[in-house]
Design a protein around this motif. Structure first.
Motif, PDB file in Angstrom:
ATOM      1  N   UNK A  11       2.496  10.251   5.076  1.00 33.44           N
ATOM      2  CA  UNK A  11       1.262  10.277   5.851  1.00 33.44           C
ATOM      3  C   UNK A  11       0.766  11.694   6.038  1.00 33.44           C
ATOM      4  N   UNK A  12      -0.348  11.850   6.739  1.00 31.61           N
ATOM      5  CA  UNK A  12      -0.919  13.179   6.944  1.00 31.61           C
ATOM      6  C   UNK A  12      -0.065  14.021   7.892  1.00 31.61           C
ATOM      7  N   UNK A  13      -0.273  15.316   7.799  1.00 36.46           N
ATOM      8  CA  UNK A  13       0.406  16.252   8.683  1.00 36.46           C
ATOM      9  C   UNK A  13      -0.177  16.163  10.089  1.00 36.46           C
ATOM     10  N   UNK A  14       0.697  16.114  11.083  1.00 35.13           N
ATOM     11  CA  UNK A  14       0.250  16.245  12.471  1.00 35.13           C
ATOM     12  C   UNK A  14       0.236  17.725  12.816  1.00 35.13           C
ATOM     13  N   UNK A  15      -0.840  18.192  13.448  1.00 40.04           N
ATOM     14  CA  UNK A  15      -1.006  19.621  13.721  1.00 40.04           C
ATOM     15  C   UNK A  15      -1.313  19.825  15.199  1.00 40.04           C
ATOM     16  N   UNK A  24       3.173  22.223  12.798  1.00 38.85           N
ATOM     17  CA  UNK A  24       2.888  21.135  11.864  1.00 38.85           C
ATOM     18  C   UNK A  24       4.124  20.275  11.708  1.00 38.85           C
ATOM     19  N   UNK A  25       3.914  18.970  11.673  1.00 38.42           N
ATOM     20  CA  UNK A  25       5.030  18.027  11.585  1.00 38.42           C
ATOM     21  C   UNK A  25       4.763  17.020  10.479  1.00 38.42           C
ATOM     22  N   UNK A  26       5.776  16.813   9.617  1.00 41.49           N
ATOM     23  CA  UNK A  26       5.709  15.767   8.594  1.00 41.49           C
ATOM     24  C   UNK A  26       7.015  14.995   8.600  1.00 41.49           C
ATOM     25  N   UNK A  27       6.975  13.796   8.056  1.00 38.74           N
ATOM     26  CA  UNK A  27       8.170  12.981   7.870  1.00 38.74           C
ATOM     27  C   UNK A  27       8.457  12.884   6.380  1.00 38.74           C
ATOM     28  N   UNK A  28       9.709  13.156   5.995  1.00 36.15           N
ATOM     29  CA  UNK A  28      10.066  13.184   4.581  1.00 36.15           C
ATOM     30  C   UNK A  28      11.384  12.455   4.351  1.00 36.15           C
ATOM     31  N   UNK A  29      11.538  11.924   3.125  1.00 34.88           N
ATOM     32  CA  UNK A  29      12.807  11.367   2.697  1.00 34.88           C
ATOM     33  C   UNK A  29      13.071   9.960   3.180  1.00 34.88           C
ATOM     34  N   UNK A  30      14.105   9.319   2.614  1.00 31.12           N
ATOM     35  CA  UNK A  30      14.407   7.920   2.935  1.00 31.12           C
ATOM     36  C   UNK A  30      14.881   7.699   4.363  1.00 31.12           C
ATOM     37  N   UNK A  31      15.322   8.758   5.049  1.00 30.63           N
ATOM     38  CA  UNK A  31      15.758   8.635   6.438  1.00 30.63           C
ATOM     39  C   UNK A  31      14.677   9.093   7.417  1.00 30.63           C
ATOM     40  N   UNK A  32      13.456   9.257   6.904  1.00 22.66           N
ATOM     41  CA  UNK A  32      12.315   9.642   7.755  1.00 22.66           C
ATOM     42  C   UNK A  32      12.648  10.850   8.624  1.00 22.66           C
ATOM     43  N   UNK A  33      13.100  11.890   7.961  1.00 25.43           N
ATOM     44  CA  UNK A  33      13.390  13.139   8.686  1.00 25.43           C
ATOM     45  C   UNK A  33      12.099  13.845   9.062  1.00 25.43           C
ATOM     46  N   UNK A  34      12.076  14.392  10.251  1.00 22.13           N
ATOM     47  CA  UNK A  34      10.957  15.224  10.681  1.00 22.13           C
ATOM     48  C   UNK A  34      11.230  16.675  10.287  1.00 22.13           C
ATOM     49  N   UNK A  35      10.250  17.287   9.621  1.00 22.89           N
ATOM     50  CA  UNK A  35      10.293  18.717   9.320  1.00 22.89           C
ATOM     51  C   UNK A  35       9.119  19.372  10.032  1.00 22.89           C
ATOM     52  N   UNK A  36       9.341  20.575  10.536  1.00 21.61           N
ATOM     53  CA  UNK A  36       8.331  21.270  11.332  1.00 21.61           C
ATOM     54  C   UNK A  36       8.061  22.647  10.733  1.00 21.61           C
ATOM     55  N   UNK A  61       3.222  21.814   2.610  1.00 21.45           N
ATOM     56  CA  UNK A  61       3.101  22.083   4.045  1.00 21.45           C
ATOM     57  C   UNK A  61       3.032  23.585   4.301  1.00 21.45           C
ATOM     58  N   UNK A  62       3.869  24.339   3.618  1.00 26.99           N
ATOM     59  CA  UNK A  62       3.846  25.802   3.758  1.00 26.99           C
ATOM     60  C   UNK A  62       2.473  26.349   3.378  1.00 26.99           C
ATOM     61  N   UNK A  63       1.882  25.798   2.321  1.00 26.17           N
ATOM     62  CA  UNK A  63       0.556  26.264   1.907  1.00 26.17           C
ATOM     63  C   UNK A  63      -0.521  25.855   2.908  1.00 26.17           C
ATOM     64  N   UNK A  64      -0.327  24.723   3.576  1.00 21.47           N
ATOM     65  CA  UNK A  64      -1.274  24.331   4.624  1.00 21.47           C
ATOM     66  C   UNK A  64      -1.316  25.374   5.732  1.00 21.47           C
ATOM     67  N   UNK A  65      -0.172  25.932   6.062  1.00 26.90           N
ATOM     68  CA  UNK A  65      -0.113  26.932   7.121  1.00 26.90           C
ATOM     69  C   UNK A  65      -0.522  28.311   6.662  1.00 26.90           C
ATOM     70  N   UNK A  66      -0.281  28.604   5.383  1.00 26.46           N
ATOM     71  CA  UNK A  66      -0.587  29.924   4.829  1.00 26.46           C
ATOM     72  C   UNK A  66      -1.012  29.760   3.382  1.00 26.46           C
ATOM     73  N   UNK A  67      -2.295  29.964   3.057  1.00 26.75           N
ATOM     74  CA  UNK A  67      -2.744  29.823   1.670  1.00 26.75           C
ATOM     75  C   UNK A  67      -1.944  30.680   0.700  1.00 26.75           C
ATOM     76  N   UNK A  68      -1.365  31.778   1.190  1.00 23.86           N
ATOM     77  CA  UNK A  68      -0.528  32.631   0.343  1.00 23.86           C
ATOM     78  C   UNK A  68       0.886  32.079   0.185  1.00 23.86           C
TER      79      UNK A  68
END
Length: 235
Positions: A11-15, A24-36, A61-68
């Protein structure tokens, strides 16, 4: 996506935008881990909390926070595999510094082949850009589990900001409804609940936001009334 404390895999990133920081928060992987991803708004320095899975999504996600695509630090909250499956890939691309709890660092290195440059201990302070993050050891889920605490400045202007409020990234040590899994071991459970009580609930106010390693966020105020209940049930 407006920050609600809840995300879905793919799903989309929560900001959340605060005065000094974007979270910024996303859920990834088969165990629905939260990464921030924590982004310093002044210098665009960035910290990733748990390179859990799906390296492509985390790099996006890193690029969302910093285009560089700037990434200054990855913190692994504990040694369990679902919290560092993408660590090697993220480090290979970004060449970033890696931190983890000192007691868990050897296991993280053995599992990922990545060097832990910064072994963390309770009370350590991490400075990234203009962000200051306090390391809080929360022993029990694993011996080296760590949380990170960010405090908003005393003068805030951003909508939704609260002067002095704490934001705690707890890994698998504290969730809505209880502390993390301690394998049915009463000693480990007591140690974890004691640490969570003394090092979080006794220090920080009810408005403290809690960002766990899986699932929805919560606040210390929402969980505080249940501490005695958790201790009585033993998990």
């Amino acid at each position: 996506m407006t920050y609600t404390g809840d995300v879905q895999r793919d799903g989309p990133t929560a900001v959340r935008v605060l005065d000094e920081i974007e979270i910024r928060k996303v859920s990834v992987g088969p165990m629905d881990n939260d990464a921030y991803l924590l982004t310093c708004r002044r210098q665009h320095a960035q910290v990733l909390v748990d390179a859990a899975d799906d390296a492509d999504r985390l790099l996006a996600l890193v690029r969302e926070g910093s285009p560089a695509a700037r990434l200054d630090l990855v913190v692994t909250t504990h040694q369990h595999a679902d919290h560092h499956r993408a660590l090697a890939s993220v480090v290979a691309v970004t060449r970033t510094t890696v931190a983890a709890g000192a007691e868990d660092a050897p296991a993280v290195e053995a599992a990922t082949g990545v060097t832990v440059h910064r072994p963390l201990r309770h009370g350590d302070v991490l400075t990234v850009g203009h962000l200051t993050l306090e390391v809080v050891g929360l022993r029990g889920h694993t011996d080296g589990s760590v949380a990170l605490v960010y405090r908003e400045p005393e003068h805030v202007a951003a909508p939704g900001a609260v002067a002095g409020r704490a934001h705690v990234f707890t890994g698998d040590s504290l969730f809505p409804g209880g502390v993390g899994n301690t394998g049915g071991d009463p000693a480990r459970f007591t140690r974890l609940l004691d640490d969570v009580t003394a090092r979080l609930f006794d220090r920080f106010g009810d408005d403290t936001w809690v960002y766990p390693g899986h699932g929805r966020d919560t606040t210390l105020g929402a969980e505080r009334p249940h501490l005695d209940e958790w201790r009585a049930r033993g998990w």
